[in-house]
Design a protein around this motif. Structure first.
Motif, PDB file in Angstrom:
ATOM      1  N   UNK A   1      45.669  48.146  35.533  1.00 59.49           N
ATOM      2  CA  UNK A   1      45.762  49.599  35.459  1.00 59.49           C
ATOM      3  C   UNK A   1      44.428  50.274  35.705  1.00 59.49           C
ATOM      4  N   UNK A   2      43.354  49.748  35.120  1.00 61.11           N
ATOM      5  CA  UNK A   2      42.060  50.396  35.292  1.00 61.11           C
ATOM      6  C   UNK A   2      41.516  50.182  36.698  1.00 61.11           C
ATOM      7  N   UNK A   3      41.862  49.066  37.316  1.00 58.40           N
ATOM      8  CA  UNK A   3      41.381  48.804  38.675  1.00 58.40           C
ATOM      9  C   UNK A   3      42.119  49.689  39.689  1.00 58.40           C
ATOM     10  N   UNK A   4      43.385  49.998  39.392  1.00 60.12           N
ATOM     11  CA  UNK A   4      44.191  50.801  40.311  1.00 60.12           C
ATOM     12  C   UNK A   4      43.807  52.279  40.245  1.00 60.12           C
ATOM     13  N   UNK A   5      43.428  52.750  39.040  1.00 61.42           N
ATOM     14  CA  UNK A   5      43.139  54.167  38.867  1.00 61.42           C
ATOM     15  C   UNK A   5      42.114  54.691  39.863  1.00 61.42           C
ATOM     16  N   UNK A   6      40.996  53.985  40.014  1.00 64.36           N
ATOM     17  CA  UNK A   6      39.940  54.458  40.910  1.00 64.36           C
ATOM     18  C   UNK A   6      40.322  54.282  42.378  1.00 64.36           C
ATOM     19  N   UNK A   7      41.279  53.378  42.652  1.00 66.20           N
ATOM     20  CA  UNK A   7      41.644  53.084  44.044  1.00 66.20           C
ATOM     21  C   UNK A   7      42.789  53.938  44.564  1.00 66.20           C
ATOM     22  N   UNK A   8      43.518  54.616  43.682  1.00 69.92           N
ATOM     23  CA  UNK A   8      44.703  55.343  44.107  1.00 69.92           C
ATOM     24  C   UNK A   8      44.433  56.413  45.167  1.00 69.92           C
ATOM     25  N   UNK A   9      43.358  57.202  45.070  1.00 70.22           N
ATOM     26  CA  UNK A   9      43.120  58.180  46.146  1.00 70.22           C
ATOM     27  C   UNK A   9      42.992  57.521  47.519  1.00 70.22           C
ATOM     28  N   UNK A  10      42.306  56.366  47.579  1.00 68.89           N
ATOM     29  CA  UNK A  10      42.157  55.667  48.857  1.00 68.89           C
ATOM     30  C   UNK A  10      43.497  55.116  49.340  1.00 68.89           C
TER      31      UNK A  10
ATOM     32  N   UNK B   1      37.284  49.848  36.887  1.00 67.83           N
ATOM     33  CA  UNK B   1      36.859  50.847  37.868  1.00 67.83           C
ATOM     34  C   UNK B   1      35.773  50.329  38.813  1.00 67.83           C
ATOM     35  N   UNK B   2      34.832  49.550  38.271  1.00 70.07           N
ATOM     36  CA  UNK B   2      33.774  49.029  39.134  1.00 70.07           C
ATOM     37  C   UNK B   2      34.336  48.078  40.183  1.00 70.07           C
ATOM     38  N   UNK B   3      35.230  47.180  39.754  1.00 72.67           N
ATOM     39  CA  UNK B   3      35.817  46.221  40.682  1.00 72.67           C
ATOM     40  C   UNK B   3      36.745  46.917  41.676  1.00 72.67           C
ATOM     41  N   UNK B   4      37.516  47.904  41.178  1.00 68.32           N
ATOM     42  CA  UNK B   4      38.414  48.639  42.058  1.00 68.32           C
ATOM     43  C   UNK B   4      37.666  49.381  43.148  1.00 68.32           C
ATOM     44  N   UNK B   5      36.555  50.019  42.772  1.00 72.26           N
ATOM     45  CA  UNK B   5      35.751  50.707  43.761  1.00 72.26           C
ATOM     46  C   UNK B   5      35.177  49.754  44.802  1.00 72.26           C
ATOM     47  N   UNK B   6      34.743  48.566  44.350  1.00 72.19           N
ATOM     48  CA  UNK B   6      34.194  47.581  45.283  1.00 72.19           C
ATOM     49  C   UNK B   6      35.258  47.101  46.265  1.00 72.19           C
ATOM     50  N   UNK B   7      36.473  46.860  45.757  1.00 76.24           N
ATOM     51  CA  UNK B   7      37.540  46.329  46.617  1.00 76.24           C
ATOM     52  C   UNK B   7      37.901  47.325  47.714  1.00 76.24           C
ATOM     53  N   UNK B   8      38.104  48.591  47.345  1.00 74.93           N
ATOM     54  CA  UNK B   8      38.525  49.558  48.368  1.00 74.93           C
ATOM     55  C   UNK B   8      37.402  49.873  49.347  1.00 74.93           C
ATOM     56  N   UNK B   9      36.143  49.606  48.930  1.00 76.24           N
ATOM     57  CA  UNK B   9      35.023  49.835  49.844  1.00 76.24           C
ATOM     58  C   UNK B   9      34.764  48.649  50.771  1.00 76.24           C
ATOM     59  N   UNK B  10      35.101  47.434  50.327  1.00 74.61           N
ATOM     60  CA  UNK B  10      34.719  46.248  51.086  1.00 74.61           C
ATOM     61  C   UNK B  10      35.892  45.357  51.501  1.00 74.61           C
ATOM     62  N   UNK B  11      37.072  45.525  50.891  1.00 72.19           N
ATOM     63  CA  UNK B  11      38.229  44.710  51.229  1.00 72.19           C
ATOM     64  C   UNK B  11      39.414  45.619  51.549  1.00 72.19           C
ATOM     65  N   UNK B  12      40.521  45.011  51.923  1.00 71.74           N
ATOM     66  CA  UNK B  12      41.738  45.782  52.160  1.00 71.74           C
ATOM     67  C   UNK B  12      42.306  46.248  50.821  1.00 71.74           C
ATOM     68  N   UNK B  13      42.869  47.450  50.771  1.00 71.00           N
ATOM     69  CA  UNK B  13      43.347  48.022  49.503  1.00 71.00           C
ATOM     70  C   UNK B  13      44.434  47.185  48.852  1.00 71.00           C
ATOM     71  N   UNK B  14      45.163  46.365  49.635  1.00 71.36           N
ATOM     72  CA  UNK B  14      46.227  45.545  49.064  1.00 71.36           C
ATOM     73  C   UNK B  14      45.711  44.614  47.961  1.00 71.36           C
ATOM     74  N   UNK B  15      44.437  44.206  48.076  1.00 73.68           N
ATOM     75  CA  UNK B  15      43.891  43.265  47.110  1.00 73.68           C
ATOM     76  C   UNK B  15      43.695  43.888  45.736  1.00 73.68           C
ATOM     77  N   UNK B  16      43.725  45.192  45.653  1.00 72.06           N
ATOM     78  CA  UNK B  16      43.684  45.841  44.338  1.00 72.06           C
ATOM     79  C   UNK B  16      44.872  45.374  43.489  1.00 72.06           C
TER      80      UNK B  16
END
Length: 555
Positions: free
Chosen positions: A27-36, A151-166
């Protein structure tokens, strides 16, 4: 589960904590990634549904599974919860449209609700309340860890990997948790003489869902309805009618999904009311902290995660220490009140923030808030479990989760309305300054278009866009626009800090209610030599509350 060895119990608790971490970090990893994610899938108009549907299904599932787990045991439900959550996460990663994402998030929410409800209840099956306090602190700390790392990991994933990995990155942890529960969690036989309350479950659902929708949709903004609109009033009317029917059904069925007699237990009732106001004040206020950090202070989303980290760490540390202290002393009332007071103080301090408040003071105030939340949050689930009979453990824990979820949802909605109204009022006060600035500018359509960016507070959340627009202006215009920008920041600051004050007032209600919390000693874990005396101790130390809970179970 008294026949289990301590080693076996610890193994099961590791499995439960793994399952909880799996749900919380997702849940916390998805929150920061949802806008992307929404930017990739499209469907911005339906963005709120991706959040709302999860809240609906998790709340309904958590309360309905409470009584069912009392009848059939915890194991099948926690396995079902992990399975549903994993399937929902897997499918969410394959979403091609916003509507698919919403459907799969509904599955995830149902799984999360089951996990959260059965995890805390299963802990109650394993340990008596005195020993349970230590584990309650540890389980609360899991949320602190996830709120820092997610949030830190979620931000890293959407910046450096495909969003599906969130959605996919933590699926192996779900598989590990499922395997540990399957192998180590004992299965109990179905409790005889009890049946499923289908009508009660139906009308409880038709009470919760319209109420959550009403508070989620009411207010101002995109696709929001006015509080007095027929849509909101209609949903609230359905809520009231369904509630009345539900209460009528529960007084007539043999095995109610929510035994109303539990509310005769003063500790049960007071604890749930405190949980409601605690979450209403806490969630309704801290959800707007990122608005202040990013919108008013102009800090980037990545750095905002670091600014919020000390609050999460403070909550993590104090929740673990609070659990240890309750285990050692067997008492909780002073701790509960002190935690609520510190939490209230933190929100009061945040009310006095202005656009020029240094970041270090903001961090300090958030640490105070985190300390209070960490002390108070583990207490009230424990007090509920300590006050009811073992056969009502599941439904009591689920009810506690229900009150907290309702408090958080209603708090967020009310605080949102408070922020919008306060910001609008402040904007009206500052409109003269804005008008003077605009009047001093030459009549240029291009400048007028840029001016619209500086008159919409929502644009403050997109700092790169604002800075790009500012630097594109002629030098003689930049000073005027910068002044107008400061004016907007002042209005946003006023609106957000007003929500902190409102949250402090709501938390103050929780403090007052907590004063009426009756303290009974936390029951100690039974040993073979203590079984007989322990039964007498139960009756001696908590006669009124225990008898009330037993009567509720027979109602």
């Amino acid at each position: 589960m008294n026949g289990l060895t301590e080693k076996k119990k610890v193994t099961i608790m590791i499995a439960i904590i793994t399952a909880m971490f799996f749900s919380a970090i997702n849940q916390t990893i998805i929150g920061v990634a949802m806008p992307r994610i929404i930017a990739k899938l499209g469907g911005m108009d339906y963005y709120s549904w991706a959040i709302t549907i999860y809240l609906l299904t998790s709340t309904v599932a958590s309360v309905l599974v409470g009584k069912l787990s009392d009848i059939y045991g915890r194991k099948p439900f926690i396995l079902a919860g992990i399975g549903l959550f994993s399937i929902g996460a897997l499918l969410s990663g394959f979403s091609a449209t916003i509507f698919q994402l919403i459907a799969y998030r509904a599955i995830q929410g149902a799984g999360a609700g089951i996990i959260m409800s059965t995890a805390f209840t299963a802990m109650g099956d394993l340990y008596e309340p005195r020993e349970r306090a230590k584990w309650t602190g540890v389980m609360s700390a899991v949320f602190g860890v996830s709120s820092v790392a997610g949030p830190l990991l979620g931000g890293y994933i959407v910046d450096h990997l495909d969003w599906h990995w969130v959605f996919w990155i933590f699926l192996p942890i779900g598989l590990i948790a499922f395997t540990l529960i399957l192998l180590h969690f004992p299965q109990v036989e179905k409790r005889q003489g009890e049946s499923v309350d289908y009508f009660g479950s139906l009308f409880l659902t038709t009470t919760i869902v319209p109420m959550l929708l009403a508070f989620s949709w009411a207010g101002e903004g995109l696709h929001k309805y006015a509080w007095g609109s027929w849509q909101i009033l209609g949903l609230l009317a359905v809520t009231v009618v369904s509630l009345l029917v539900f209460l009528w059904v529960e007084t007539r069925v043999k095995t109610p999904v929510l035994p109303l007699g539990l509310f005769k237990n003063s500790i049960f009732t007071v604890s749930n009311l405190v949980g409601f106001f605690l979450n209403a004040g806490m969630m309704g206020a801290i959800i707007y902290v990122p608005f202040f950090v990013q919108g008013v202070k102009g800090i980037s989303p990545t750095m905002a995660g670091y600014v919020a980290m000390p609050m999460s760490i403070a909550m993590l540390v104090t929740s673990a220490l609070a659990g240890q202290l309750m285990t050692k002393t067997g008492k909780y009332k002073k701790m509960a009140i002190s935690g609520l007071l510190v939490m209230t103080l933190g929100m009061v301090l945040m009310y006095f923030m202005v656009p020029t408040t240094p970041i270090y003071l903001l961090v300090l105030y958030m640490i105070v808030l985190g300390l209070g939340m960490g002390i108070a949050m583990p207490v009230f689930s424990l007090t509920v479990q300590n006050a009811v009979a073992p056969q009502e453990l599941g439904v009591a824990t689920a009810t506690s989760q229900l009150f907290r979820n309702l408090g958080g949802t209603i708090g967020i909605a009310v605080m949102g309305s408070v922020m919008s109204a306060s910001m609008s009022a402040k904007m009206n006060q500052l409109s003269a300054t804005m008008s003077q600035g605009a009047a001093s500018m030459p009549a240029d359509p291009a400048l007028a278009e840029k001016l619209s960016l500086f008159t919409n507070p929502q644009n403050l959340l997109d700092q790169p866009k604002i800075e790009a627009a500012l630097h594109s202006l002629p030098p003689e215009s930049q000073t005027v626009f910068a002044h107008m920008l400061d004016t907007i920041r002042e209005a946003m600051s006023y609106g957000i800090t007003t929500t902190f004050l409102t949250g402090a007032i709501v938390a103050g209600f929780a403090v007052v209610i907590a004063l009426f919390l009756k303290e009974i000693p936390l029951r100690s874990q039974n040993t073979p030599e203590q079984k007989k005396s322990s039964e007498n101790e139960k009756r001696a130390t908590s006669t009124a509350e225990w008898d009330g809970a037993q009567a509720a179970g027979k109602a």
